[in-house]
Enzyme design. Structure first.
Site, PDB file in Angstrom:
ATOM      1  N   ARG A  90      51.454 -22.386  58.346  1.00  0.00           N
ATOM      2  CA  ARG A  90      50.340 -21.478  58.599  1.00  0.00           C
ATOM      3  C   ARG A  90      49.130 -21.899  57.770  1.00  0.00           C
ATOM      4  O   ARG A  90      47.991 -21.870  58.227  1.00  0.00           O
ATOM      5  CB  ARG A  90      50.743 -20.047  58.233  1.00  0.00           C
ATOM      6  CG  ARG A  90      51.763 -19.458  59.179  1.00  0.00           C
ATOM      7  CD  ARG A  90      51.917 -17.968  58.962  1.00  0.00           C
ATOM      8  NE  ARG A  90      52.843 -17.637  57.909  1.00  0.00           N
ATOM      9  CZ  ARG A  90      54.098 -17.234  58.114  1.00  0.00           C
ATOM     10  NH1 ARG A  90      54.561 -17.109  59.348  1.00  0.00           N
ATOM     11  NH2 ARG A  90      54.887 -16.926  57.111  1.00  0.00           N
TER      12      ARG A  90
ATOM     13  N   PHE B 243      53.811 -16.116  70.921  1.00  0.00           N
ATOM     14  CA  PHE B 243      54.981 -15.648  70.161  1.00  0.00           C
ATOM     15  C   PHE B 243      54.506 -15.254  68.752  1.00  0.00           C
ATOM     16  O   PHE B 243      55.000 -15.762  67.748  1.00  0.00           O
ATOM     17  CB  PHE B 243      56.071 -16.721  70.071  1.00  0.00           C
ATOM     18  CG  PHE B 243      56.459 -17.327  71.404  1.00  0.00           C
ATOM     19  CD1 PHE B 243      57.386 -16.688  72.232  1.00  0.00           C
ATOM     20  CD2 PHE B 243      55.903 -18.525  71.837  1.00  0.00           C
ATOM     21  CE1 PHE B 243      57.748 -17.257  73.454  1.00  0.00           C
ATOM     22  CE2 PHE B 243      56.256 -19.094  73.056  1.00  0.00           C
ATOM     23  CZ  PHE B 243      57.189 -18.466  73.875  1.00  0.00           C
TER      24      PHE B 243
ATOM     25  N   ASP C 296      52.895 -11.417  72.307  1.00  0.00           N
ATOM     26  CA  ASP C 296      54.306 -11.245  71.953  1.00  0.00           C
ATOM     27  C   ASP C 296      54.898 -10.216  72.907  1.00  0.00           C
ATOM     28  O   ASP C 296      54.189  -9.364  73.435  1.00  0.00           O
ATOM     29  CB  ASP C 296      54.489 -10.789  70.499  1.00  0.00           C
ATOM     30  CG  ASP C 296      55.876 -11.132  69.971  1.00  0.00           C
ATOM     31  OD1 ASP C 296      56.028 -12.154  69.279  1.00  0.00           O
ATOM     32  OD2 ASP C 296      56.836 -10.373  70.269  1.00  0.00           O
ATOM     33  N   SER C 297      56.211 -10.314  73.091  1.00  0.00           N
ATOM     34  CA  SER C 297      56.857  -9.347  73.985  1.00  0.00           C
ATOM     35  C   SER C 297      57.267  -8.080  73.239  1.00  0.00           C
ATOM     36  O   SER C 297      57.687  -7.109  73.862  1.00  0.00           O
ATOM     37  CB  SER C 297      58.085  -9.990  74.639  1.00  0.00           C
ATOM     38  OG  SER C 297      58.922 -10.525  73.639  1.00  0.00           O
TER      39      SER C 297
ATOM     40  N   ASP D  33      55.123 -20.796  68.808  1.00  0.00           N
ATOM     41  CA  ASP D  33      56.221 -20.648  67.836  1.00  0.00           C
ATOM     42  C   ASP D  33      57.305 -19.757  68.437  1.00  0.00           C
ATOM     43  O   ASP D  33      57.508 -18.620  68.000  1.00  0.00           O
ATOM     44  CB  ASP D  33      55.670 -20.046  66.528  1.00  0.00           C
ATOM     45  CG  ASP D  33      56.739 -19.959  65.449  1.00  0.00           C
ATOM     46  OD1 ASP D  33      57.743 -20.692  65.539  1.00  0.00           O
ATOM     47  OD2 ASP D  33      56.566 -19.147  64.516  1.00  0.00           O
TER      48      ASP D  33
ATOM     49  N   CYS E 247      62.571 -23.898  66.402  1.00  0.00           N
ATOM     50  CA  CYS E 247      63.460 -23.507  65.292  1.00  0.00           C
ATOM     51  C   CYS E 247      64.913 -23.555  65.759  1.00  0.00           C
ATOM     52  O   CYS E 247      65.788 -22.949  65.156  1.00  0.00           O
ATOM     53  CB  CYS E 247      63.093 -22.132  64.751  1.00  0.00           C
ATOM     54  SG  CYS E 247      63.224 -20.831  65.974  1.00  0.00           S
TER      55      CYS E 247
HETATM   56  N1  SAH Z   1      54.985 -17.035  64.736  1.00  0.00           N
HETATM   57  C1  SAH Z   1      55.620 -15.868  64.198  1.00  0.00           C
HETATM   58  C2  SAH Z   1      57.112 -15.849  64.430  1.00  0.00           C
HETATM   59  C3  SAH Z   1      57.544 -15.939  65.870  1.00  0.00           C
HETATM   60  S1  SAH Z   1      59.165 -15.418  66.170  1.00  0.00           S
HETATM   61  C4  SAH Z   1      55.271 -15.754  62.716  1.00  0.00           C
HETATM   62  O1  SAH Z   1      54.743 -16.710  62.114  1.00  0.00           O
HETATM   63  O2  SAH Z   1      55.508 -14.693  62.140  1.00  0.00           O
HETATM   64  C5  SAH Z   1      59.264 -15.396  67.889  1.00  0.00           C
HETATM   65  C6  SAH Z   1      58.602 -14.205  68.573  1.00  0.00           C
HETATM   66  O3  SAH Z   1      58.642 -14.417  69.972  1.00  0.00           O
HETATM   67  C7  SAH Z   1      59.224 -12.849  68.352  1.00  0.00           C
HETATM   68  O4  SAH Z   1      58.267 -11.987  67.802  1.00  0.00           O
HETATM   69  C8  SAH Z   1      59.646 -12.352  69.748  1.00  0.00           C
HETATM   70  O5  SAH Z   1      59.389 -10.973  69.933  1.00  0.00           O
HETATM   71  C9  SAH Z   1      58.754 -13.156  70.643  1.00  0.00           C
HETATM   72  N2  SAH Z   1      59.225 -13.464  71.995  1.00  0.00           N
HETATM   73  C10 SAH Z   1      60.441 -13.875  72.393  1.00  0.00           C
HETATM   74  N3  SAH Z   1      60.443 -14.210  73.699  1.00  0.00           N
HETATM   75  C11 SAH Z   1      59.183 -14.007  74.158  1.00  0.00           C
HETATM   76  C12 SAH Z   1      58.533 -14.186  75.418  1.00  0.00           C
HETATM   77  N4  SAH Z   1      59.189 -14.671  76.469  1.00  0.00           N
HETATM   78  N5  SAH Z   1      57.231 -13.895  75.513  1.00  0.00           N
HETATM   79  C13 SAH Z   1      56.550 -13.405  74.447  1.00  0.00           C
HETATM   80  N6  SAH Z   1      57.102 -13.243  73.220  1.00  0.00           N
HETATM   81  C14 SAH Z   1      58.398 -13.524  73.081  1.00  0.00           C
END
Ligand code: SAH
Length: 398
Positions: A213, A230, A252-253, A302, A342
């Site tokens: 970040r 995400f 995000d979902s 991510d 990840c």
């Molecule tokens: N980048 C973030 C961490 C991401 S974790 C950070 O630095 O804090 C992955 C995220 O993807 C989660 O919050 C989850 O809710 C979301 N997610 C999972 N599948 C998804 C989709 N199909 N569309 C949107 N968000 C999604």
């Protein structure tokens, strides 16, 4: 706790243990002596009866033994575990991670020679995950050591992860020691973030992306329009704004994550920033942007773990390729893609190949300008390459 059994390996199956890989798979075992209960300590011997190692027995798991020690004189007891906890925390202190943040992974399982234990520190609270039968029976002991060594105010347990079922363990969450608020503020590179310790994802925050970040913040082009996919609680979005972004769209979902994300803008003084939060599916939303010809200067991808194991790698590869292809198409000339995986089942090499394939199919020329890994508080034991799970690329589109 005494040693309650012995596990004898088949001939030739001692090789990985001799290389100090900490797992004994059920398929390598010839016979078992004694009647060890889940989590109890057993000795592992080769086919001729020669002592190899000592570990925690897990009768239901394919990983039948997780090694505690390769030293026959070492007893697995309270002192042993406290010493391991001290070693792990001492390493983080030596690395001076607390100069950057008060959200630190203190124990990273096998890589800290504490198989089955994950512990994150959030300011003066700790969050612990107990993932294996061996960790389960020592959880109280490790909790006591953590309180003693860190001086934390409390520990919250978040043992609500699927892998516990493989060990025959039920999910469990709740306060394990002291007092733990539901929500806490942490600081990372002079930015503040709310973390929900009791109901957030994983242990509450993606500490592993801290360095990456910061890299985004440092590489941010002037007046950039940013798309953060995400986004969870918006950490990359806040860093983008701190790096001078003109606008940030975050997707995000999870509605709960987005609620905290908005608060995270506020506490960093970006309440008035040009920021939009979308509760949507990234796969669909990227297609909508493509169809409406919306473009960006910086895109972050991510996603969650698409491939927890290598068996699922092929399906996961398609998912990674899809989002990377779409994102590369949405970037303006000179744009930057910060893309991550990840998934333990996807190697860094494979990930790079997937992104290369995505660029080819997107018809763009892109080059890697940086490679990223998990932060140094998530070390990887040289004997346990599985500990390396996070990989990322910064790609620049011509
Ligand atoms: N980048 C973030 C961490 C991401 S974790 C950070 O630095 O804090 C992955 C995220 O993807 C989660 O919050 C989850 O809710 C979301 N997610 C999972 N599948 C998804 C989709 N199909 N569309 C949107 N968000 C999604």
């Amino acid at each position: 706790m005494a040693i309650t059994g012995q596990v004898k390996l088949q001939q030739g199956r001692e090789k990985s243990l001799l290389r100090r890989h900490p797992w004994v798979f059920s398929g390598a075992i010839d016979s078992e002596v004694g009647n060890p209960k889940p989590g109890e300590t057993v000795d592992v011997v080769d086919s001729k009866g020669k002592w190899l190692a000592r570990g925690a027995y897990s009768p239901l798991s394919k990983i039948r033994v997780r090694i505690w020690t390769w030293n026959q004189d070492e007893k697995v007891d309270e002192n042993f575990l406290e010493e391991r906890v001290r070693l792990a925390i001492g390493m983080r202190k030596a690395l001076k991670i607390s100069d950057e943040t008060n959200a630190i992974r203190l124990i990273h399982g096998e890589s800290d020679r504490l198989p089955g234990f994950i512990v994150d520190q959030y300011n003066d609270a700790l969050v612990m995950q107990v993932l294996s039968a061996g960790a389960e029976i020592w959880r109280e002991v490790v909790a006591d050591s953590l309180m003693k060594v860190t001086g934390a105010k409390g520990i919250f347990e978040r043992s609500d992860v699927d892998v516990r079922t493989l060990e025959g363990l039920e999910p469990r969450t709740g306060i394990l020691r002291g007092e733990v608020p539901e929500k806490i503020v942490i600081e990372e590179n002079q930015l503040q973030f709310f973390v929900n310790l009791q109901n957030g994802q994983k242990t509450g925050f993606y500490v592993d992306q801290r360095r990456n970040r910061q890299m985004l913040r440092e590489l941010m082009p002037e007046a950039a329009d940013v798309l953060n996919c995400f986004c969870y609680t918006g950490a990359f979005s806040v860093y983008a704004l701190a790096g001078g972004a003109s606008s940030v769209i975050s997707i995000d979902s999870s509605k709960d994550a987005l609620t905290i994300a908005e608060e995270n803008l506020g506490i960093n003084g970006f309440g008035e920033a040009n920021a939009e939060w979308m509760e949507a599916d990234v796969f669909k939303q990227l297609r909508k942007f493509r169809d409406s010809r919306q473009t960006f200067d910086v895109i972050i991808l991510d996603p969650p773990k698409f491939a927890p194991t290598s068996a699922l790698a092929q399906r996961a590869s398609r998912g990674y390729k899809d989002i990377n292809l779409l994102a590369l198409k949405l970037l303006r000339p000179g744009g930057l893609l910060f893309t991550y995986s990840c998934s333990g089942g996807i190697s860094a090499d494979l990930f790079q190949k997937i992104v290369a394939g995505a660029a080819l199919d997107a018809g763009v020329h892109a080059k890697i300008i940086n490679k990223m890994v998990q932060g140094e508080d998530h070390p990887v034991s040289l004997d346990f390459p599985e500990g390396m799970y996070l990989k990322g690329l910064v790609c620049r589109v011509d």
